[in-house]
Scaffold this active site. Structure first.
Site, PDB file in Angstrom:
ATOM      1  N   ASP A   7       0.844  -1.188   0.000  1.00 28.74           N
ATOM      2  CA  ASP A   7       0.000   0.000   0.000  1.00 28.74           C
ATOM      3  C   ASP A   7       0.887   1.248   0.000  1.00 28.74           C
ATOM      4  OD1 ASP A   7      -2.696   1.263   0.239  1.00 28.74           O
ATOM      5  OD2 ASP A   7      -1.831   2.054   2.077  1.00 28.74           O
ATOM      6  N   HIS A 149      -5.660   6.837   7.142  1.00 24.54           N
ATOM      7  CA  HIS A 149      -5.028   5.847   6.278  1.00 24.54           C
ATOM      8  C   HIS A 149      -3.519   5.867   6.507  1.00 24.54           C
ATOM      9  CE1 HIS A 149      -8.480   5.594   3.126  1.00 24.54           C
ATOM     10  NE2 HIS A 149      -8.939   5.900   4.327  1.00 24.54           N
ATOM     11  N   ASP A 154      -3.128  -0.386   6.735  1.00 24.71           N
ATOM     12  CA  ASP A 154      -3.930  -0.794   5.578  1.00 24.71           C
ATOM     13  C   ASP A 154      -3.463  -2.138   5.025  1.00 24.71           C
ATOM     14  OD1 ASP A 154      -5.296   1.506   5.936  1.00 24.71           O
ATOM     15  OD2 ASP A 154      -4.836   2.401   4.002  1.00 24.71           O
TER      16      ASP A 154
END
Length: 221
Positions: A7, A149, A154
Site C-alpha cells: 500500500d 489511512h 492498511d
C-alpha cells in the site's frame, strides 16, 4: 509461495498533476501467513501535500521534509518485492505512483504478477461497496485502528481481507495434514471441512430398518 501486500500514501491522486509518494508499506505472506518480513518507509515527496491527501493520512509537509527521498530507498524496496506476487487494493493507483517514481530515476517499471483485491471484490460482490473499510465490515475484521489511512495498517487489514476474498479463512503451511488436524479439533475450534463421508451398505440397511420399525409416525402425515 511468497506474496507481498502493498500500500502507498501520496500527496494527491494524479501523477499527471505531479503528485508523489509519501509512504510505502509492505507485508510479506508465505502461503497466506504473514511472515516477520516487512518493508516500511516515509518519504520526502519534494512537493507540498494537497489538503485532501492530508485529511486522509495526516502527514504534514514539515514531517515529510525530514524523511528520505525515494531514490534513497528504491533499491531496498525493489529487492524486497523481487519475484513476489503483489496484493494491492486498487492496484492501478499504487502502480501508477510507484512506476512514476521509478521513471523519474530512469528505472524499469514494476513487472511483478499483480492481484488487485478491488477487482476480486467487484467480481465477488457486484453492486456492493468494495472499499477496504466496507470489506472489513463485511468480513467482520476489526478496523478500529484505521482512524487515518496509514500504509502498514492498511496492509495488515488488506491481508485479512484478501484471505477472505479467496475463501481461505484458515491459512496453514501444511495443507497435506489439514484433514488430520480437522478431526482432532474440539467443537469450539472446529474447522469447517468439506469432505463427504459415504455410509456403508450395513449403515444404509440399518437406517431403512429404523425407518420401517422404530420411527414414530409423523403427527402431520
Amino acid at each position: 509461495m511468497l506474496e507481498v501486500v502493498l500500500d502507498t500514501e501520496t500527496t494527491g491522486l494524479s501523477v499527471k498533476e505531479g503528485h508523489r509518494i509519501v509512504e510505502i508499506g509492505c507485508i510479506e505472506l508465505e502461503n497466506l501467513v504473514p511472515t516477520k518480513n516487512k518493508f516500511h518507509c516515509y518519504l520526502n515527496p519534494e512537493r507540498k501535500v494537497s489538503e485532501k491527501a492530508f485529511e486522509v493520512h495526516g502527514y504534514s509537509d514539515n514531517f515529510l521534509s525530514k524523511q528520505k527521498k525515494f531514490k534513497e530507498i528504491a533499491e531496498e524496496f525493489l529487492n524486497f518485492i523481487n519475484n513476489k506476487k503483489l496484493i494491492i487494493h486498487n492496484a492501478e493507483f499504487d502502480l501508477a505512483h510507484l512506476n512514476n517514481e521509478l521513471e523519474i530515476l530512469g528505472a524499469d517499471k514494476i513487472n511483478n504478477q499483480i492481484i488487485d483485491t478491488l477487482t476480486l471484490a467487484r467480481d465477488k460482490f457486484p453492486g456492493s461497496s468494495i472499499s477496504l473499510d466496507a470489506l472489513c465490515r463485511r468480513f467482520r475484521i476489526d478496523n478500529s485502528k484505521r482512524v487515518q489511512h496509514t500504509a502498514l495498517i492498511d496492509c495488515d487489514l488488506l491481508a485479512k481481507v484478501y484471505i477472505n476474498l479467496i475463501d481461505q479463512k484458515e491459512p496453514t503451511l501444511d495443507f497435506q495434514t489439514q484433514e488430520e488436524k480437522s478431526q482432532v479439533l474440539d467443537k469450539k475450534n472446529f474447522l469447517y471441512f468439506k469432505k463427504v463421508i459415504k455410509p456403508t451398505s450395513e449403515e444404509l440397511k440399518n437406517h431403512k430398518d429404523f425407518l420401517k420399525k422404530d420411527l414414530k409416525k409423523n403427527f402431520f402425515s
